[in-house]
Design an enzyme around this catalytic site. Structure first.
Site, PDB file in Angstrom:
ATOM      1  N   GLU A 282      82.822  32.524  33.579  1.00  0.00           N
ATOM      2  CA  GLU A 282      81.110  32.685  33.322  1.00  0.00           C
ATOM      3  C   GLU A 282      80.907  34.189  33.463  1.00  0.00           C
ATOM      4  OE1 GLU A 282      77.883  31.003  33.222  1.00  0.00           O
ATOM      5  OE2 GLU A 282      76.905  33.696  33.008  1.00  0.00           O
TER       6      GLU A 282
ATOM      7  N   ASP B 112      75.205  26.732  35.448  1.00  0.00           N
ATOM      8  CA  ASP B 112      74.516  26.209  36.398  1.00  0.00           C
ATOM      9  C   ASP B 112      75.793  24.738  37.100  1.00  0.00           C
ATOM     10  OD1 ASP B 112      75.174  23.708  34.680  1.00  0.00           O
ATOM     11  OD2 ASP B 112      74.185  25.176  33.146  1.00  0.00           O
TER      12      ASP B 112
ATOM     13  N   PRO C 206      74.088  37.674  25.285  1.00  0.00           N
ATOM     14  CA  PRO C 206      75.629  37.336  25.822  1.00  0.00           C
ATOM     15  C   PRO C 206      76.074  36.570  24.882  1.00  0.00           C
ATOM     16  CG  PRO C 206      74.133  37.112  27.077  1.00  0.00           C
ATOM     17  CD  PRO C 206      73.059  37.810  26.372  1.00  0.00           C
TER      18      PRO C 206
ATOM     19  N   ASP D 124      79.407  26.304  26.871  1.00  0.00           N
ATOM     20  CA  ASP D 124      78.692  25.294  27.198  1.00  0.00           C
ATOM     21  C   ASP D 124      77.841  26.641  27.301  1.00  0.00           C
ATOM     22  OD1 ASP D 124      76.491  24.287  28.804  1.00  0.00           O
ATOM     23  OD2 ASP D 124      77.570  24.133  30.487  1.00  0.00           O
ATOM     24  N   SER D 125      77.172  27.485  26.549  1.00  0.00           N
ATOM     25  CA  SER D 125      77.283  28.805  26.101  1.00  0.00           C
ATOM     26  C   SER D 125      75.475  28.955  25.749  1.00  0.00           C
ATOM     27  CB  SER D 125      77.662  29.478  25.207  1.00  0.00           C
ATOM     28  OG  SER D 125      77.148  28.669  23.685  1.00  0.00           O
ATOM     29  N   THR D 126      74.973  30.276  25.976  1.00  0.00           N
ATOM     30  CA  THR D 126      73.245  30.054  25.264  1.00  0.00           C
ATOM     31  C   THR D 126      73.673  30.520  24.180  1.00  0.00           C
ATOM     32  OG1 THR D 126      74.084  32.438  26.522  1.00  0.00           O
ATOM     33  CG2 THR D 126      73.036  31.230  27.830  1.00  0.00           C
ATOM     34  N   ASP D 127      72.178  30.118  23.369  1.00  0.00           N
ATOM     35  CA  ASP D 127      72.263  30.937  22.518  1.00  0.00           C
ATOM     36  C   ASP D 127      73.162  31.767  21.321  1.00  0.00           C
ATOM     37  OD1 ASP D 127      70.585  28.573  22.027  1.00  0.00           O
ATOM     38  OD2 ASP D 127      69.067  29.610  22.254  1.00  0.00           O
TER      39      ASP D 127
ATOM     40  N   HIS E  34      75.062  17.075  30.356  1.00  0.00           N
ATOM     41  CA  HIS E  34      76.550  17.417  31.080  1.00  0.00           C
ATOM     42  C   HIS E  34      77.360  15.856  30.588  1.00  0.00           C
ATOM     43  CE1 HIS E  34      73.919  20.090  33.246  1.00  0.00           C
ATOM     44  NE2 HIS E  34      74.710  20.599  32.296  1.00  0.00           N
TER      45      HIS E  34
ATOM     46  N   GLY F 160      83.539  35.730  28.029  1.00  0.00           N
ATOM     47  CA  GLY F 160      84.376  34.706  27.344  1.00  0.00           C
ATOM     48  C   GLY F 160      84.781  34.831  26.115  1.00  0.00           C
TER      49      GLY F 160
HETATM   50  N1  SAM Z   1      73.141  23.934  29.189  1.00  0.00           N
HETATM   51  C1  SAM Z   1      72.114  25.292  28.539  1.00  0.00           C
HETATM   52  C2  SAM Z   1      72.224  25.124  27.069  1.00  0.00           C
HETATM   53  O1  SAM Z   1      72.475  24.663  26.001  1.00  0.00           O
HETATM   54  O2  SAM Z   1      70.972  25.510  27.008  1.00  0.00           O
HETATM   55  C3  SAM Z   1      73.771  26.065  28.643  1.00  0.00           C
HETATM   56  C4  SAM Z   1      73.457  26.258  30.102  1.00  0.00           C
HETATM   57  S1  SAM Z   1      74.398  27.569  31.006  1.00  0.00           S
HETATM   58  C5  SAM Z   1      73.799  28.265  31.575  1.00  0.00           C
HETATM   59  C6  SAM Z   1      75.197  28.937  29.495  1.00  0.00           C
HETATM   60  C7  SAM Z   1      76.076  30.145  30.563  1.00  0.00           C
HETATM   61  O3  SAM Z   1      76.647  31.022  29.098  1.00  0.00           O
HETATM   62  C8  SAM Z   1      74.420  31.213  31.063  1.00  0.00           C
HETATM   63  O4  SAM Z   1      74.897  31.392  32.649  1.00  0.00           O
HETATM   64  C9  SAM Z   1      75.206  32.598  30.474  1.00  0.00           C
HETATM   65  O5  SAM Z   1      75.317  33.498  31.431  1.00  0.00           O
HETATM   66  C10 SAM Z   1      76.927  31.764  30.104  1.00  0.00           C
HETATM   67  N2  SAM Z   1      77.747  32.571  29.175  1.00  0.00           N
HETATM   68  C11 SAM Z   1      76.766  33.093  28.113  1.00  0.00           C
HETATM   69  N3  SAM Z   1      77.553  34.582  27.567  1.00  0.00           N
HETATM   70  C12 SAM Z   1      78.963  34.622  27.781  1.00  0.00           C
HETATM   71  C13 SAM Z   1      79.563  34.402  27.742  1.00  0.00           C
HETATM   72  N4  SAM Z   1      80.398  35.912  26.372  1.00  0.00           N
HETATM   73  N5  SAM Z   1      80.600  34.524  28.873  1.00  0.00           N
HETATM   74  C14 SAM Z   1      80.782  33.688  29.416  1.00  0.00           C
HETATM   75  N6  SAM Z   1      79.380  33.339  29.525  1.00  0.00           N
HETATM   76  C15 SAM Z   1      78.274  33.282  28.663  1.00  0.00           C
END
Ligand code: SAM
Length: 284
Positions: free
Chosen positions: A106, A86, A162, A155-158, A62, A138
């Site tokens: 989110e 988070d 989604p 700050d997304s997932t892989d 962060h 997003g």
């Molecule tokens: N720090 C983390 C990592 O790199 O592993 C990422 C943390 S954060 C929890 C990632 C967030 O992105 C998740 O809560 C997920 O629901 C969100 N997310 C995934 N796809 C998305 C989208 N298309 N639009 C908005 N949020 C999304």
């Protein structure tokens, strides 16, 4: 009885943490959400079995996803955060009195609800009056925005499930349009170390370069992410993150940070040769 959380970092490598107890488990319309407690890393949460945040090392991620852009352009006032359920990224941004508004988009409200309940360490500032929480994809959200933000943090997932749309050419082009003429885009950029992650990193870098005149990559050490070696992307219409770093101004703010400082800022852009080669290959 022993309880362990195990994640596959590659087909042949696994990473495990001894778990004290499982605090939460649910399937949302988008993904499986789990929260655990552990002796070594404190509480941590995973999405579809992949590590997102631990209480012990979240400060590294962060700090590095927010302060690098904020120290490059201290005039940032309006920010769009995509993902980040988070709350850790918003927590760091709200420390700047100069930021006037943060839109956080989110896709999954259940992630935010679970983090408010089980991870107050990161979710504590989601109720700041400058923050608008928007539960939407997003990818769709940025389509409608033009010339609006000083900074976008992805700050997304892989790049599967989604999060897939947040690594596409369409998305980066729309982020470019949503940014003002001196706007900055920061995104989590995967690890260069394992092949499948490195491919995603190269693809993302190549796509971002098609839009932004300044396109750099920087690194941090995050123990619970695959290989521990993690990258961030810094793309910008005007500012170079090293040449334009405003170290004096940032240091005068007196923000206490556990990882970031303005020397780390400069050093983080010095990349190992194999990473430079991977990024070079991404341009071909
Ligand atoms: N720090 C983390 C990592 O790199 O592993 C990422 C943390 S954060 C929890 C990632 C967030 O992105 C998740 O809560 C997920 O629901 C969100 N997310 C995934 N796809 C998305 C989208 N298309 N639009 C908005 N949020 C999304």
């Amino acid at each position: 009885m022993e309880l362990w959380y195990t994640e596959e970092h590659s087909e042949n490598v696994r990473f495990s943490i001894r778990v004290e107890e499982q605090l939460y488990s649910a399937q949302s319309p988008f993904q499986r959400i789990d929260v655990f407690n552990s002796k070594e890393f404190g509480r941590f949460f995973t999405l579809d079995g992949l590590m997102m945040v631990t209480e012990k090392d979240e400060f590294i991620y962060h700090d590095m996803i927010t302060h690098v852009a904020m120290a490059t352009n201290p005039e940032i006032k309006k920010v769009l955060v995509i993902g980040a359920g988070d709350g850790g990224t918003v927590r760091e941004l709200t420390r700047y009195n100069t930021i006037e508004h943060i839109d956080m988009v989110e896709i999954d409200k259940m992630v935010v609800d679970a983090c408010i309940k089980y991870l107050p360490q990161t979710a504590s500032k989601l109720n700041d009056e400058r923050v608008s929480l928007i539960f939407e994809d997003g990818l769709k959200f940025v389509r409608t925005k033009t010339n609006e933000y000083d900074l976008i943090i992805v700050d997304s997932t892989d790049p599967f499930g989604p999060g897939e749309g947040l690594f596409t050419k369409e998305f980066y082009g729309n982020c470019f349009n949503a940014l003002k003429e001196d706007g900055i885009l920061v995104n989590q950029h995967e690890t260069p170390y394992y092949e499948s992650y490195a491919k995603s990193m190269q693809r993302a870098h190549k796509r971002i370069r098609e839009f932004f005149p300044i396109c750099k990559v920087y690194q941090a050490h995050i123990p619970t992410y695959p290989s521990g070696h993690w990258l961030f992307g810094f793309a910008s219409k005007k500012y170079d993150p090293v040449k334009d770093l405003n170290a004096d101004k940032w240091n005068k703010l007196g923000l206490k940070t556990k990882y970031y400082n303005t020397e780390i800022h400069k050093g983080a852009f010095a990349l190992p040769n194999y990473v430079i080669e991977l990024l070079g290959a991404a341009h071909e």
